[in-house]
Design a protein around this motif. Structure first.
Motif, PDB file in Angstrom:
ATOM      1  N   ARG A   6       0.785  -1.222   0.000  1.00  0.00           N
ATOM      2  CA  ARG A   6       0.000   0.000   0.000  1.00  0.00           C
ATOM      3  C   ARG A   6       0.821   1.279   0.000  1.00  0.00           C
ATOM      4  N   ARG A   7       2.044   1.217   0.477  1.00  0.00           N
ATOM      5  CA  ARG A   7       2.897   2.401   0.565  1.00  0.00           C
ATOM      6  C   ARG A   7       4.285   2.100  -0.013  1.00  0.00           C
ATOM      7  N   PRO A   8       4.363   1.729  -1.286  1.00  0.00           N
ATOM      8  CA  PRO A   8       5.660   1.333  -1.850  1.00  0.00           C
ATOM      9  C   PRO A   8       6.702   2.441  -1.821  1.00  0.00           C
ATOM     10  N   THR A   9       6.266   3.691  -1.897  1.00  0.00           N
ATOM     11  CA  THR A   9       7.227   4.805  -1.887  1.00  0.00           C
ATOM     12  C   THR A   9       7.921   4.904  -0.540  1.00  0.00           C
ATOM     13  N   GLN A  10       7.194   4.654   0.537  1.00  0.00           N
ATOM     14  CA  GLN A  10       7.779   4.742   1.873  1.00  0.00           C
ATOM     15  C   GLN A  10       8.349   3.418   2.358  1.00  0.00           C
ATOM     16  N   TYR A  11       8.117   2.348   1.613  1.00  0.00           N
ATOM     17  CA  TYR A  11       8.497   1.015   2.097  1.00  0.00           C
ATOM     18  C   TYR A  11      10.002   0.875   2.303  1.00  0.00           C
ATOM     19  N   ARG A  12      10.793   1.320   1.329  1.00  0.00           N
ATOM     20  CA  ARG A  12      12.238   1.104   1.418  1.00  0.00           C
ATOM     21  C   ARG A  12      12.842   1.761   2.652  1.00  0.00           C
TER      22      ARG A  12
END
Length: 295
Positions: free
Chosen positions: A98-104
């Motif tokens: 749901r939050r791939p941009t913040q995942y890393r």
């Protein structure tokens, strides 16, 4: 051209091996660097002396409450033995989807802090309160209520597997550290009132549970929070380093292929691209030195 957010979206087939490797390193390192018992017990007693000097004594009253009240002690043992195996991966998967941009950034923070905790286990093996001499007044609730769950008397691991864990890995408390990470993720990205409540309740619950079950000292919990703070700061540098490595070793085609339309292909002399107009099909361009044919 791909949108930027899709270009940076993590891929599960690269994330799973990475997480597995870090967790395996954590588990093996935790097992290998067990430390000797006498040294670990002395470290545990030192923590109690420091807490006594600071007038801190949260472990004893909580442990007595959990010991004398099965309605609290039994659920607490289940929470201690299971939730960090369930909630932390669940939130990691939720962020991935749901939050791939913040995942890393979230993943880097969690992994960096976990490795810092392993360093703490290596250089400061610490006996938990439940394994201190009985004169210290602690009761091992995991052993007391062991018949209600799958864990044995040696650790929160399943019966018979207690010898495969490092029981002197009390400092810092990664139970508390991971719970804090979960709380921050829920608070920042949950959105609803329920997730906000869970974001606060979950780390506080885990903190009380690890002390009430006599698995950690109050200072272990404080150290777990400190490790997460240091891990957050270091993870930014880890991400920058990873990006430099990725940029350096990425194939050249992936960096330049989007800007090259023909991809190196050329047409031969006289060959027409489908739909191409020839000079005979168009009026002479302005400034053409060839005079038009007289009519």
């Amino acid at each position: 051209m791909q949108p930027p957010q899709q270009a940076t979206r993590p891929r599960w087939w690269t994330e799973l091996p990475l997480i597995a490797i870090v967790y395996a390193a954590y588990s093996l390192g935790r097992l290998i660097v067990r430390g000797d018992e006498a040294r670990a017990v002395e470290h545990g007693l030192s923590i109690l002396r420091i807490e006594k000097a600071l007038s801190l004594n949260a472990e004893h009253p909580l442990n007595r409450l959990f010991t004398h009240t099965p309605a609290i002690g039994i659920p607490a043992d289940f929470i201690y033995a299971s939730l960090h195996y369930l909630v932390t991966p669940a939130i990691l998967i939720w962020l991935f989807r749901r939050r791939p941009t913040q995942y890393r950034a979230a993943r880097a923070w969690l992994m960096t802090s976990t490795l810092l905790g392993l360093i703490g286990f290596t250089f400061l093996p610490t006996c938990p309160p439940r394994l201190l001499p009985a004169v210290q007044g602690f009761t091992d609730t995991m052993a007391q209520y062991g018949s209600y769950g799958w864990w044995g008397g040696e650790a929160s691991a399943p019966r018979g597997l207690g010898g495969m864990t490092n029981q002197f890995a009390a400092m810092p408390s990664l139970h508390v550290g991971w719970a804090l990470w979960c709380g921050v993720m829920l608070w920042k990205f949950g959105g609803s009132r329920i997730t906000k409540i869970a974001a606060v309740a979950y780390p506080l619950t885990i903190t009380f549970v690890v002390m009430g079950t006599a698995n950690h000292y109050l200072l272990d919990a404080v150290a777990g929070v400190a490790v997460m703070g240091l891990g957050l700061w270091l993870s930014r540098h880890v991400l920058r380093l990873a990006e430099r490595v990725r940029t350096r070793f990425a194939p050249a085609s992936s960096a330049t292929g989007a800007s090259i339309v023909s991809a190196g292909c050329e047409t031969s002399v006289g060959e027409r691209i489908p739909g191409q107009r020839t000079s005979s099909d168009t009026p002479a361009e302005a400034g053409d030195s060839t005079p038009s044919k007289a009519r």
